[in-house]
Design a protein around this motif. Structure first.
Motif, PDB file in Angstrom:
ATOM      1  N   HIS A   1       7.965   3.042  -9.173  1.00  0.00           N
ATOM      2  CA  HIS A   1       9.285   3.284  -8.570  1.00  0.00           C
ATOM      3  C   HIS A   1       9.132   3.803  -7.290  1.00  0.00           C
ATOM      4  O   HIS A   1       9.735   3.487  -6.336  1.00  0.00           O
ATOM      5  CB  HIS A   1       9.697   4.574  -9.676  1.00  0.00           C
ATOM      6  CG  HIS A   1      11.273   4.846  -8.982  1.00  0.00           C
ATOM      7  ND1 HIS A   1      12.324   4.345  -9.614  1.00  0.00           N
ATOM      8  CD2 HIS A   1      11.696   5.544  -8.021  1.00  0.00           C
ATOM      9  CE1 HIS A   1      13.237   4.781  -8.852  1.00  0.00           C
ATOM     10  NE2 HIS A   1      12.874   5.701  -8.095  1.00  0.00           N
ATOM     11  N   LYS A   2       8.004   4.606  -7.176  1.00  0.00           N
ATOM     12  CA  LYS A   2       7.556   5.300  -5.887  1.00  0.00           C
ATOM     13  C   LYS A   2       6.619   4.700  -5.185  1.00  0.00           C
ATOM     14  O   LYS A   2       6.127   5.355  -4.087  1.00  0.00           O
ATOM     15  CB  LYS A   2       7.415   6.699  -6.023  1.00  0.00           C
ATOM     16  CG  LYS A   2       8.658   7.629  -6.614  1.00  0.00           C
ATOM     17  CD  LYS A   2       8.279   9.107  -6.780  1.00  0.00           C
ATOM     18  CE  LYS A   2       9.586   9.759  -7.238  1.00  0.00           C
ATOM     19  NZ  LYS A   2       9.191  11.136  -7.470  1.00  0.00           N
ATOM     20  N   LEU A   3       6.094   3.429  -5.722  1.00  0.00           N
ATOM     21  CA  LEU A   3       4.856   2.974  -4.762  1.00  0.00           C
ATOM     22  C   LEU A   3       5.340   2.212  -3.486  1.00  0.00           C
ATOM     23  O   LEU A   3       6.101   1.549  -3.846  1.00  0.00           O
ATOM     24  CB  LEU A   3       3.966   2.177  -5.713  1.00  0.00           C
ATOM     25  CG  LEU A   3       2.675   1.811  -5.182  1.00  0.00           C
ATOM     26  CD1 LEU A   3       1.787   2.960  -5.044  1.00  0.00           C
ATOM     27  CD2 LEU A   3       1.882   0.501  -5.892  1.00  0.00           C
ATOM     28  N   LYS A   4       4.827   2.333  -2.460  1.00  0.00           N
ATOM     29  CA  LYS A   4       5.245   1.669  -1.337  1.00  0.00           C
ATOM     30  C   LYS A   4       4.554   0.403  -1.023  1.00  0.00           C
ATOM     31  O   LYS A   4       4.908  -0.284  -0.135  1.00  0.00           O
ATOM     32  CB  LYS A   4       5.195   2.743  -0.163  1.00  0.00           C
ATOM     33  CG  LYS A   4       6.206   3.939  -0.249  1.00  0.00           C
ATOM     34  CD  LYS A   4       6.348   4.891   0.804  1.00  0.00           C
ATOM     35  CE  LYS A   4       5.049   5.512   1.085  1.00  0.00           C
ATOM     36  NZ  LYS A   4       5.186   6.466   2.226  1.00  0.00           N
TER      37      LYS A   4
ATOM     38  N   SER B   1       2.809   6.650  -6.769  1.00  0.00           N
ATOM     39  CA  SER B   1       3.312   6.877  -5.798  1.00  0.00           C
ATOM     40  C   SER B   1       2.657   6.811  -4.237  1.00  0.00           C
ATOM     41  O   SER B   1       1.626   6.944  -4.404  1.00  0.00           O
ATOM     42  CB  SER B   1       4.343   8.270  -5.757  1.00  0.00           C
ATOM     43  OG  SER B   1       3.443   9.356  -5.839  1.00  0.00           O
ATOM     44  N   GLY B   2       3.325   6.503  -3.181  1.00  0.00           N
ATOM     45  CA  GLY B   2       2.247   6.300  -2.127  1.00  0.00           C
ATOM     46  C   GLY B   2       1.692   4.869  -1.897  1.00  0.00           C
ATOM     47  O   GLY B   2       2.524   4.152  -1.911  1.00  0.00           O
TER      48      GLY B   2
ATOM     49  N   ASN C   1       4.140   2.693 -13.926  1.00  0.00           N
ATOM     50  CA  ASN C   1       5.601   2.787 -13.121  1.00  0.00           C
ATOM     51  C   ASN C   1       5.351   2.774 -11.686  1.00  0.00           C
ATOM     52  O   ASN C   1       4.809   3.644 -11.037  1.00  0.00           O
ATOM     53  CB  ASN C   1       6.150   4.314 -13.542  1.00  0.00           C
ATOM     54  CG  ASN C   1       7.639   4.362 -12.961  1.00  0.00           C
ATOM     55  OD1 ASN C   1       8.223   3.924 -12.044  1.00  0.00           O
ATOM     56  ND2 ASN C   1       8.503   5.047 -13.966  1.00  0.00           N
TER      57      ASN C   1
ATOM     58  N   GLN D   1      10.085  -1.331  -4.757  1.00  0.00           N
ATOM     59  CA  GLN D   1       9.762  -2.009  -3.247  1.00  0.00           C
ATOM     60  C   GLN D   1       9.596  -3.366  -3.110  1.00  0.00           C
ATOM     61  O   GLN D   1       8.774  -4.004  -4.053  1.00  0.00           O
ATOM     62  CB  GLN D   1       8.423  -1.203  -2.817  1.00  0.00           C
ATOM     63  CG  GLN D   1       8.753   0.245  -2.560  1.00  0.00           C
ATOM     64  CD  GLN D   1       9.665   0.531  -1.580  1.00  0.00           C
ATOM     65  OE1 GLN D   1       9.911  -0.340  -0.537  1.00  0.00           O
ATOM     66  NE2 GLN D   1      10.552   1.710  -1.473  1.00  0.00           N
TER      67      GLN D   1
ATOM     68  N   GLN E   1      -0.583   9.008  -5.035  1.00  0.00           N
ATOM     69  CA  GLN E   1      -0.721   9.941  -6.298  1.00  0.00           C
ATOM     70  C   GLN E   1      -0.574   9.371  -7.609  1.00  0.00           C
ATOM     71  O   GLN E   1       0.293   8.162  -7.459  1.00  0.00           O
ATOM     72  CB  GLN E   1       0.481  11.057  -6.182  1.00  0.00           C
ATOM     73  CG  GLN E   1       0.195  12.364  -5.310  1.00  0.00           C
ATOM     74  CD  GLN E   1       0.723  12.074  -3.797  1.00  0.00           C
ATOM     75  OE1 GLN E   1       1.862  11.220  -3.737  1.00  0.00           O
ATOM     76  NE2 GLN E   1      -0.004  12.173  -2.717  1.00  0.00           N
ATOM     77  N   CYS E   2      -1.142   9.493  -8.692  1.00  0.00           N
ATOM     78  CA  CYS E   2      -0.989   9.039  -9.964  1.00  0.00           C
ATOM     79  C   CYS E   2      -0.612  10.286 -10.842  1.00  0.00           C
ATOM     80  O   CYS E   2      -1.590  10.846 -10.929  1.00  0.00           O
ATOM     81  CB  CYS E   2      -2.204   8.102 -10.303  1.00  0.00           C
ATOM     82  SG  CYS E   2      -2.376   7.620 -11.907  1.00  0.00           S
TER      83      CYS E   2
ATOM     84  N   ARG F   1       2.562   6.988 -13.334  1.00  0.00           N
ATOM     85  CA  ARG F   1       3.576   7.019 -12.347  1.00  0.00           C
ATOM     86  C   ARG F   1       2.924   7.047 -11.291  1.00  0.00           C
ATOM     87  O   ARG F   1       2.268   8.098 -10.729  1.00  0.00           O
ATOM     88  CB  ARG F   1       4.359   7.986 -12.537  1.00  0.00           C
ATOM     89  CG  ARG F   1       5.329   8.011 -13.912  1.00  0.00           C
ATOM     90  CD  ARG F   1       6.012   9.314 -14.087  1.00  0.00           C
ATOM     91  NE  ARG F   1       6.753   9.157 -15.470  1.00  0.00           N
ATOM     92  CZ  ARG F   1       7.253  10.200 -16.186  1.00  0.00           C
ATOM     93  NH1 ARG F   1       6.903  11.716 -15.596  1.00  0.00           N
ATOM     94  NH2 ARG F   1       7.969  10.173 -17.083  1.00  0.00           N
TER      95      ARG F   1
END
Lengths: 119, 494
Positions: free
Chosen positions: A54-57, A23-24, A52, A88, A5-6, A21
């Motif tokens: 933060h939630k990127l794996k 994520s994933g 950002n 991460q 997601q962005c 931001r």
């Protein structure tokens, strides 16, 4: 569907700034979505970007290449990209392998990154 | 973890996936689990996951073009001192080589967006090698020594490692001009021209067809002979076609790919039989000016379907590449025979533009022709002009990874015709005159070559080429190269 997601955040009183931001997992399949978002923001005049993590794996070379290519485009428009919250270890290591921290300024907090682009 | 579905099978330490949108996540999870079980720490686990993802992505993007009905198999072979990760695709096409002159600093500095995958893989593992089983599949093997293992000492590992082979093909990549020109440069250093041709085709054809491909080359002006082949189960005994025969005549009259089935009624049985032995389905005449240099012989499509218009456009492109490489290698021809057509320069420019536009599809280089309203009749052999233009422009396109602008400006000056080839864009190191370039480029870079230096029947043409270039630093801090190639020609007498 790829797990990616962005989310876009547009800080108030900062017409040129946008925050992405992530994520994933950012890989070859999820790349087009991010690319589309970036192109749209740049076309709208948002030439100062905070990414950002933060939630990127996971991050691989297509995503890193996109950031570099975008930086090249923004250079021509006196724009900038900075990174924030690379949490991460795998993501941090991948960036390190390509020497990204010599090119992209990294901030611990998103707010710091936004402020740096406004000054 | 993504739940397993019918798209996923696990055999002990083997994972086989269909390449849908979730397949990379499955592959990463598999590698992560295996790497942890093999005792690697978190940093090494992450790097192994990255390496296999990069390798898989290359297959998906460049070999499979994101087709979702293709498979990748990942095998994890755990040994006492190392793990070996095997990555296998189901493509019978061979891998394409990558450049050995990867310069990370340069790519980062100039903001190149592509081409980091192999570098990351090599940083993550201790050794890797590729193998192509023609007509079957490709296998990439990645080796990582375990944390407490004693990897071979540097001297022993040097002995163990094979000497770098320029034909070690890397993961399959898209058919870009950069790859082909790089390959051409490598191949031009090889002595055995048949192997050179064979390996060129071996690499190039990977993206287009898995069936046999052969190159016929005009040799000593006497006939078309088999110069190289790939994909055929056994090396063919020498095949030749008479230069004066019907087959060659038909090729000379064509300037586009032709279906063998269309010309079969026109050629003698003996020549037809030779084409059957070559499993020929399409012939691509390789013609420069009015001169037939050879032909590409392409076998039937993998799916046995007819060649579509798109397929024919692709094989035309391949023919252009073959011509370019043959030019680099030195096409076999008899006495230098450039001919002298006296064609208008504009026609030659349009030809060059069309070729470059085809060849630069993967680059963002724009090519513009500015005509100052003058259409001089220039006394210049258009074969040579085309070669100069094509060589110059394609080398610029090759070097300017991030694109730029090329302007061709035609006009007159002091009674002479002048063509300016202007390049403006990301620095390309053009001004440094890198070794290994086409010798014509080196001559041009070092201050010009007179057309009268060319084969002697060109003396009457005269003319001069000069090259100036400079590297500018703009206000933004970015550097830009500007190159001006000026070609001056005598105007034809009316």
């Amino acid at each position: 569907m790829p797990d990616f997601q962005c989310e876009t955040y547009l800080p108030p009183k900062a017409a040129e700034v946008a925050v992405l931001r992530l994520s994933g997992n950012l890989d070859s399949y999820s790349l087009p979505e991010l690319e589309k978002n970036i192109k749209k923001l740049v076309a709208e005049g948002r030439t100062k970007l905070v990414v950002n993590f933060h939630k990127l794996k996971f991050l691989s070379s297509p995503g890193m290449g996109l950031f570099l290519g975008t930086l090249g485009e923004l250079d021509k428009k006196s724009g900038k990209i900075v990174f924030a919250e690379v949490m991460q270890p795998e993501v941090h290591d991948a960036m390190n392998l390509l020497g990204f921290f010599d090119v992209f300024r990294l901030y611990e907090q998103e707010a710091e990154a936004i402020q740096s682009l406004q000054s | 973890m993504i739940p397993m579905s019918s798209n996923v099978k696990i055999f002990n330490q083997r994972l086989e996936v269909l390449c849908d949108a979730d397949c990379l996540e499955r592959i990463r999870n598999f590698v992560r689990d295996q790497a942890k079980a093999s005792g690697f720490d978190s940093l090494e686990v992450g790097r192994l996951v990255l390496a296999v993802d990069e390798a898989s992505s290359n297959i998906i993007k460049h070999t499979y073009r994101f087709a979702q009905d293709r498979k990748i198999a990942v095998e994890w072979r755990d040994q006492a001192d190392r793990v070996e990760i095997g990555l296998q695709d189901d493509s019978p096409e061979p891998y394409l080589p990558s450049h050995s002159d990867f310069d990370l600093d340069s790519k980062i500095r100039y903001r190149h967006a592509n081409g980091y995958g192999k570098y990351l893989i090599e940083k993550a593992v201790d050794d890797l090698h590729y193998e192509t089983i023609p007509g079957s599949h490709n296998q990439l093997s990645l080796i990582k020594f375990k944390p407490n293992a004693n990897p071979p000492s540097s001297s022993a590992s040097k002995a163990e490692k094979k000497a770098p082979n320029p034909f070690d093909v890397a993961m399959s990549r898209s058919l870009t001009l950069r790859n082909l020109l790089g390959l051409g440069e490598s191949l031009s250093r090889q002595k055995d021209s048949q192997d050179v041709t064979r390996l060129f085709l071996y690499s190039v054809m990977g993206s287009l067809t898995s069936r046999p491909v052969a190159l016929l080359q005009l040799q000593d002006g006497k006939g078309l002979k088999l110069a190289g082949q790939i994909g055929l189960s056994s090396r063919l005994s020498p095949v030749s076609f008479s230069n004066a025969g019907e087959f060659s005549k038909v090729l000379r009259t064509q300037n586009a790919p032709i279906l063998v089935s269309d010309i079969a009624p026109l050629i003698p049985e003996e020549e037809k039989k030779k084409l059957e032995d070559l499993q020929a389905a399409v012939l691509v005449p390789l013609i420069v000016g009015a001169r037939l240099l050879g032909a590409l012989v392409i076998g039937p499509k993998k799916n046995q379907q007819p060649f579509t218009e798109e397929d024919m456009n692709l094989v035309t492109l391949l023919g252009n590449y073959a011509l370019l490489i043959m030019g680099t290698l030195g096409p076999s021809r008899g006495s230098a025979d450039w001919g002298h057509s006296g064609s208008e320069l504009r026609a030659a420019l349009l030809w060059a533009m069309a070729r470059v536009n085809e060849l630069s599809r993967d680059h963002e280089t724009s090519l513009v022709l500015e005509d100052e309203g003058v259409r001089p009749h220039l006394e210049i052999d258009d074969d040579l002009l085309q070669k100069i233009l094509l060589t110059m422009i394609t080398h610029i396109v090759y070097l300017a990874d991030e694109g730029g602008k090329i302007t061709l400006r035609l006009g007159t000056d002091a009674g002479e015709g002048v063509l300016h080839l202007l390049y403006q864009g990301t620095p390309i190191g053009f001004e440094k005159g890198k070794p290994g370039h086409n010798p014509l480029i080196d001559q041009l870079i070092t201050g010009g070559v007179k057309l009268s230096d060319c084969p002697k029947n060109m003396e009457s043409t005269g003319g001069k080429i000069s090259v100036t270039s400079k590297l500018d630093k703009k206000e933004s801090g970015m550097s830009e190269t500007q190159v001006d190639v000026a070609l001056r020609f005598r105007l034809m007498k009316h």
